[in-house]
Design a protein around this motif. Structure first.
Motif, PDB file in Angstrom:
ATOM      1  N   GLN A  49       0.831  -1.209   0.000  1.00  0.00           N
ATOM      2  CA  GLN A  49       0.000   0.000   0.000  1.00  0.00           C
ATOM      3  C   GLN A  49       0.869   1.265   0.000  1.00  0.00           C
ATOM      4  N   TYR A  50       2.037   1.197   0.652  1.00  0.00           N
ATOM      5  CA  TYR A  50       2.979   2.323   0.614  1.00  0.00           C
ATOM      6  C   TYR A  50       3.276   2.689  -0.836  1.00  0.00           C
ATOM      7  N   CYS A  51       3.628   1.689  -1.646  1.00  0.00           N
ATOM      8  CA  CYS A  51       3.959   1.955  -3.052  1.00  0.00           C
ATOM      9  C   CYS A  51       2.758   2.504  -3.814  1.00  0.00           C
ATOM     10  N   ASN A  52       1.577   1.942  -3.588  1.00  0.00           N
ATOM     11  CA  ASN A  52       0.390   2.439  -4.273  1.00  0.00           C
ATOM     12  C   ASN A  52       0.158   3.917  -3.976  1.00  0.00           C
ATOM     13  N   VAL A  53       0.335   4.305  -2.724  1.00  0.00           N
ATOM     14  CA  VAL A  53       0.098   5.693  -2.309  1.00  0.00           C
ATOM     15  C   VAL A  53       1.200   6.622  -2.816  1.00  0.00           C
ATOM     16  N   ILE A  54       2.450   6.264  -2.606  1.00  0.00           N
ATOM     17  CA  ILE A  54       3.547   7.176  -2.948  1.00  0.00           C
ATOM     18  C   ILE A  54       3.683   7.335  -4.464  1.00  0.00           C
ATOM     19  N   MET A  55       3.462   6.275  -5.209  1.00  0.00           N
ATOM     20  CA  MET A  55       3.529   6.386  -6.674  1.00  0.00           C
ATOM     21  C   MET A  55       2.429   7.325  -7.182  1.00  0.00           C
ATOM     22  N   GLN A  56       1.267   7.254  -6.583  1.00  0.00           N
ATOM     23  CA  GLN A  56       0.164   8.158  -6.960  1.00  0.00           C
ATOM     24  C   GLN A  56       0.508   9.596  -6.589  1.00  0.00           C
ATOM     25  N   ARG A  57       0.957   9.813  -5.362  1.00  0.00           N
ATOM     26  CA  ARG A  57       1.277  11.170  -4.897  1.00  0.00           C
ATOM     27  C   ARG A  57       2.380  11.830  -5.714  1.00  0.00           C
ATOM     28  N   ARG A  58       3.339  11.045  -6.169  1.00  0.00           N
ATOM     29  CA  ARG A  58       4.472  11.596  -6.914  1.00  0.00           C
ATOM     30  C   ARG A  58       4.219  11.702  -8.415  1.00  0.00           C
ATOM     31  N   GLY A  59       2.997  11.420  -8.843  1.00  0.00           N
ATOM     32  CA  GLY A  59       2.634  11.610 -10.245  1.00  0.00           C
ATOM     33  C   GLY A  59       3.118  10.524 -11.181  1.00  0.00           C
ATOM     34  N   MET A  60       3.337   9.329 -10.666  1.00  0.00           N
ATOM     35  CA  MET A  60       3.837   8.243 -11.503  1.00  0.00           C
ATOM     36  C   MET A  60       2.731   7.306 -11.968  1.00  0.00           C
ATOM     37  N   ILE A  61       1.514   7.670 -11.643  1.00  0.00           N
ATOM     38  CA  ILE A  61       0.340   6.959 -12.141  1.00  0.00           C
ATOM     39  C   ILE A  61      -0.528   8.001 -12.827  1.00  0.00           C
ATOM     40  N   THR A  62      -0.834   7.748 -14.081  1.00  0.00           N
ATOM     41  CA  THR A  62      -1.723   8.642 -14.818  1.00  0.00           C
ATOM     42  C   THR A  62      -2.904   7.829 -15.332  1.00  0.00           C
ATOM     43  N   ARG A  63      -3.775   8.511 -16.006  1.00  0.00           N
ATOM     44  CA  ARG A  63      -4.960   7.852 -16.556  1.00  0.00           C
ATOM     45  C   ARG A  63      -4.559   6.772 -17.568  1.00  0.00           C
ATOM     46  N   ASN A  64      -3.415   6.975 -18.227  1.00  0.00           N
ATOM     47  CA  ASN A  64      -3.005   6.069 -19.298  1.00  0.00           C
ATOM     48  C   ASN A  64      -1.736   5.273 -19.026  1.00  0.00           C
ATOM     49  N   HIS A  65      -1.085   5.490 -17.889  1.00  0.00           N
ATOM     50  CA  HIS A  65       0.233   4.888 -17.705  1.00  0.00           C
ATOM     51  C   HIS A  65       0.537   4.575 -16.239  1.00  0.00           C
ATOM     52  N   CYS A  66       1.120   3.406 -16.011  1.00  0.00           N
ATOM     53  CA  CYS A  66       1.664   3.026 -14.705  1.00  0.00           C
ATOM     54  C   CYS A  66       3.180   2.940 -14.868  1.00  0.00           C
ATOM     55  N   PHE A  67       3.939   3.716 -14.096  1.00  0.00           N
ATOM     56  CA  PHE A  67       5.389   3.492 -14.067  1.00  0.00           C
ATOM     57  C   PHE A  67       5.581   2.055 -13.612  1.00  0.00           C
ATOM     58  N   GLN A  68       6.409   1.303 -14.315  1.00  0.00           N
ATOM     59  CA  GLN A  68       6.560  -0.112 -13.986  1.00  0.00           C
ATOM     60  C   GLN A  68       7.400  -0.356 -12.744  1.00  0.00           C
ATOM     61  N   ILE A  69       8.453   0.444 -12.557  1.00  0.00           N
ATOM     62  CA  ILE A  69       9.333   0.241 -11.406  1.00  0.00           C
ATOM     63  C   ILE A  69       9.940   1.579 -11.002  1.00  0.00           C
ATOM     64  N   ASN A  70      10.118   1.745  -9.713  1.00  0.00           N
ATOM     65  CA  ASN A  70      10.773   2.948  -9.204  1.00  0.00           C
ATOM     66  C   ASN A  70      11.359   2.646  -7.832  1.00  0.00           C
ATOM     67  N   ALA A  71      12.445   3.322  -7.526  1.00  0.00           N
ATOM     68  CA  ALA A  71      13.088   3.164  -6.220  1.00  0.00           C
ATOM     69  C   ALA A  71      12.952   4.457  -5.433  1.00  0.00           C
ATOM     70  N   PHE A  72      12.609   4.329  -4.159  1.00  0.00           N
ATOM     71  CA  PHE A  72      12.572   5.471  -3.253  1.00  0.00           C
ATOM     72  C   PHE A  72      13.674   5.300  -2.217  1.00  0.00           C
ATOM     73  N   ILE A  73      14.404   6.369  -1.999  1.00  0.00           N
ATOM     74  CA  ILE A  73      15.524   6.379  -1.061  1.00  0.00           C
ATOM     75  C   ILE A  73      15.045   7.043   0.221  1.00  0.00           C
ATOM     76  N   HIS A  74      15.276   6.402   1.341  1.00  0.00           N
ATOM     77  CA  HIS A  74      14.831   6.918   2.646  1.00  0.00           C
ATOM     78  C   HIS A  74      16.039   7.388   3.456  1.00  0.00           C
ATOM     79  N   GLU A  75      16.695   8.411   2.949  1.00  0.00           N
ATOM     80  CA  GLU A  75      17.890   8.968   3.583  1.00  0.00           C
ATOM     81  C   GLU A  75      17.824  10.492   3.541  1.00  0.00           C
ATOM     82  N   THR A  76      18.612  11.130   4.397  1.00  0.00           N
ATOM     83  CA  THR A  76      18.603  12.599   4.478  1.00  0.00           C
ATOM     84  C   THR A  76      19.205  13.227   3.219  1.00  0.00           C
TER      85      THR A  76
END
Length: 148
Positions: A49-76
């Protein structure tokens, strides 16, 4: 060269430098928006669910496209900026492309689409772990995450 021509040449040079700065700013903004989530966004539910939410919030899901893979870095930010201070090495692609490697493993979450994912309902699977990363830097700031 006449004074008017010198002013015109100077303005042209200034414009090109500003354009270069905007290009670097755009690349840096893309990197921070698409790859940095610190502190990690808290999402209720499963890790997926983290990925579903963050990918949506960051604009990587559109009406026509799903980004297939992405990495998020959890560092300062400073941790990521410091990577650019390491000695560059070839990234493994073209020999002219130089990357900087983190000196230690960093906390990451990889988000990849599930087999049933169809826009705009893109379902993601999360994989959280730590590993060293490679980034391309410009002017001491990461602009591209090199994913192998």
């Amino acid at each position: 060269m006449a004074r008017g021509q010198m002013v015109h040449a100077g303005m042209k040079t200034l414009f090109l430098l500003l354009l270069l700065d905007l290009t670097n700013f755009s690349q840096a903004f893309h990197f921070w928006n698409y790859h940095v989530d610190y502190p990690k966004t808290q999402v209720s539910g499963t890790p997926d669910q983290y990925c579903n939410v963050i990918m949506q919030r960051r604009g990587m899901i559109t009406r026509n496209h799903c980004f297939q893979i992405n990495a998020f870095i959890h560092e300062t930010n400073s941790t990521l900026q410091n990577i650019c201070k390491t000695s560059p090495k070839t990234c493994g692609g073209p020999s002219w492309l130089l990357c900087h490697e983190s000196s230690k493993p960093l906390k990451l979450t990889y988000c990849s689409t599930q087999s049933y994912a169809r826009p705009p309902n893109c379902g993601y699977k999360a994989q959280a772990f730590s590993e060293k990363i490679l980034v391309v830097c410009v002017r001491g700031s990461p602009i591209y995450l090199f994913q192998t």
